[in-house]
Design a protein around this motif. Structure first.
Motif, PDB file in Angstrom:
ATOM      1  N   PHE A  57       9.120  60.674 -76.052  1.00 10.24           N
ATOM      2  CA  PHE A  57       9.533  60.326 -74.348  1.00 10.24           C
ATOM      3  C   PHE A  57      11.160  61.377 -74.377  1.00 10.24           C
ATOM      4  CE2 PHE A  57       6.833  57.195 -75.556  1.00 10.24           C
ATOM      5  CZ  PHE A  57       6.069  56.341 -74.861  1.00 10.24           C
ATOM      6  N   ALA A  58      11.043  60.890 -73.104  1.00 16.73           N
ATOM      7  CA  ALA A  58      11.649  62.152 -72.512  1.00 16.73           C
ATOM      8  C   ALA A  58      13.030  61.251 -72.204  1.00 16.73           C
ATOM      9  CB  ALA A  58      11.708  62.809 -71.295  1.00 16.73           C
ATOM     10  N   GLY A  59      14.527  61.784 -72.151  1.00  8.09           N
ATOM     11  CA  GLY A  59      15.519  61.159 -71.585  1.00  8.09           C
ATOM     12  C   GLY A  59      16.001  60.580 -70.130  1.00  8.09           C
ATOM     13  N   ALA A  60      14.650  61.480 -69.170  1.00  8.54           N
ATOM     14  CA  ALA A  60      14.171  61.328 -67.503  1.00  8.54           C
ATOM     15  C   ALA A  60      13.447  59.998 -67.449  1.00  8.54           C
ATOM     16  CB  ALA A  60      12.913  62.035 -67.367  1.00  8.54           C
ATOM     17  N   ALA A  61      14.045  59.197 -66.678  1.00  6.94           N
ATOM     18  CA  ALA A  61      13.223  57.819 -66.812  1.00  6.94           C
ATOM     19  C   ALA A  61      13.155  57.477 -65.691  1.00  6.94           C
ATOM     20  CB  ALA A  61      14.301  56.767 -67.965  1.00  6.94           C
ATOM     21  N   ASP A  62      12.857  56.088 -65.310  1.00  8.81           N
ATOM     22  CA  ASP A  62      12.757  55.652 -64.001  1.00  8.81           C
ATOM     23  C   ASP A  62      13.513  53.860 -64.087  1.00  8.81           C
ATOM     24  OD1 ASP A  62      11.359  56.459 -62.053  1.00  8.81           O
ATOM     25  OD2 ASP A  62       9.689  55.738 -62.371  1.00  8.81           O
ATOM     26  N   LEU A  63      14.107  53.075 -63.608  1.00 10.50           N
ATOM     27  CA  LEU A  63      15.209  51.961 -64.226  1.00 10.50           C
ATOM     28  C   LEU A  63      14.388  51.077 -63.387  1.00 10.50           C
ATOM     29  CD1 LEU A  63      18.088  50.767 -65.772  1.00 10.50           C
ATOM     30  CD2 LEU A  63      18.217  51.592 -63.242  1.00 10.50           C
ATOM     31  N   LEU A  64      14.175  50.186 -64.326  1.00 10.63           N
ATOM     32  CA  LEU A  64      13.413  48.777 -63.616  1.00 10.63           C
ATOM     33  C   LEU A  64      14.747  47.519 -63.364  1.00 10.63           C
ATOM     34  CD1 LEU A  64      11.365  47.553 -61.703  1.00 10.63           C
ATOM     35  CD2 LEU A  64      10.601  46.925 -64.420  1.00 10.63           C
ATOM     36  N   ARG A  65      15.013  47.055 -62.511  1.00 10.01           N
ATOM     37  CA  ARG A  65      16.027  45.699 -62.595  1.00 10.01           C
ATOM     38  C   ARG A  65      15.779  44.382 -61.980  1.00 10.01           C
ATOM     39  NH1 ARG A  65      19.742  47.196 -58.445  1.00 10.01           N
ATOM     40  NH2 ARG A  65      18.371  49.118 -58.082  1.00 10.01           N
ATOM     41  N   TYR A  66      16.272  43.208 -62.617  1.00 11.22           N
ATOM     42  CA  TYR A  66      15.679  41.928 -62.241  1.00 11.22           C
ATOM     43  C   TYR A  66      16.863  41.054 -61.764  1.00 11.22           C
ATOM     44  CZ  TYR A  66      13.475  37.178 -62.676  1.00 11.22           C
ATOM     45  OH  TYR A  66      12.857  35.599 -62.669  1.00 11.22           O
ATOM     46  N   ALA A  67      16.669  40.534 -61.212  1.00 10.87           N
ATOM     47  CA  ALA A  67      17.603  39.033 -60.570  1.00 10.87           C
ATOM     48  C   ALA A  67      16.386  38.043 -60.461  1.00 10.87           C
ATOM     49  CB  ALA A  67      18.096  39.168 -59.185  1.00 10.87           C
TER      50      ALA A  67
END
Length: 296
Positions: free
Chosen positions: A39-49
């Motif tokens: 796994f690479a440092g490149a990533a999507d980001l998922l947030r929740y409220a």
């Protein structure tokens, strides 16, 4: 069931197939694989409220490719987890899309895995990645390995996981010509027989030793991907021409290709030399980074 404060987030790192051998085929037509995923440092980001019915908002430089999707894999993961827990899904998710879609680095699978981890925490379920694994397998063959986002040896159709060799510090460049490739089409275009499973050591002392061993392996989908998308060959040639490149190969079913370097800094510098019209990234692997969430 308890809800936590808003602002929970999970990264969804890119999955890189350092090699991919097609070792057989099941009676139902699915191919059996042997692959080392990292796994690479490149990533999507998922947030929740919390609050309100389940909703998903998209942003980020690669979000446009998902706008027309009728049912994002993140929402499928959320509904599946809520169904298994016995309540209606709820809350607002934001997906910041940095990884290109249909690109052989498991972006959608990583997003689904991040959704399972994030909502397991947000909804107070406490299952942890081990108990989430059966749900992950129902969402796709690559989702289980993305749950922990740590290097692993993949078997079966991708869902059978075992320990990877000890990974050294290494640099990684990713490049994609911005041409999507559908995985089923690449498998259909594949020709030839099957490959044996790779023989790997217990670990590598450095990036050069890892690249030397991986050079004896291959990606059995690379030739088919190049026939469907000749730009893959152009990306591989450009990566191999970068000073310090130890190994270049296509990841997964493409069209993203990777190159190994001695260090993350060397990879970051090398990535800047690739065409600006491509999606490109340089840095390191997630090995050595804090482990993702895993409840007891």
């Amino acid at each position: 069931m308890t809800l936590s404060a808003p602002g929970l987030a999970e990264a969804a790192p890119a999955k890189i197939n350092l090699y991919l051998h097609v070792v057989g085929r099941r009676a139902d037509g699915y191919h059996l694989l042997d692959s080392l995923a990292a796994f690479a440092g490149a990533a999507d980001l998922l947030r929740y409220a919390p609050g309100g019915p389940l909703a998903l908002h998209l942003d980020g430089p690669e979000a446009g490719a998902l706008v027309a999707e009728p049912d994002n894999l993140v929402l499928r993961a959320a509904r599946l987890l809520a169904e298994e827990a016995g309540f209606a899904p709820h809350g607002t998710l934001w997906l910041t899309k940095a990884l290109p879609v249909a690109s052989g680095i498991g972006g959608g699978s990583a997003d689904a895995a991040a959704a399972l981890r994030l909502l397991d925490r947000a909804w107070g379920l406490g299952r942890g990645t081990r108990r989430l694994a059966p749900l992950a397998a129902r969402l796709g063959a690559d989702v289980p390995v993305c749950l922990d986002s740590q290097a692993a040896r993949m078997g079966g159709v991708g869902e059978l996981l075992r320990s990877a060799p000890a990974m050294p510090v290494a640099g990684l460049v990713l490049a994609n010509p911005r041409i999507p490739l559908a995985t089923p089409a690449v498998f259909r275009a594949r020709q030839g027989g099957f490959s044996p499973e790779a023989a790997l050591p217990a670990g590598w002392p450095d990036a050069a030793a890892m690249a030397q061993d991986l050079a004896r392996c291959g990606n059995d989908l690379e030739a088919a991907a190049i026939r469907l998308c000749p730009a893959v060959a152009e990306v591989l040639a450009a990566l191999r021409a970068l000073p310090g490149c130890l190994l270049a190969r296509m990841s997964g079913s493409g069209a993203t290709c990777f190159a190994l370097f001695a260090s993350p800094d060397a990879a970051a510098a090398a990535a800047a030399n690739l065409p600006a019209s491509w999606w490109r990234w340089g840095g390191g692997f997630t090995e050595g980074a804090p482990k993702p969430y895993s409840a007891p």
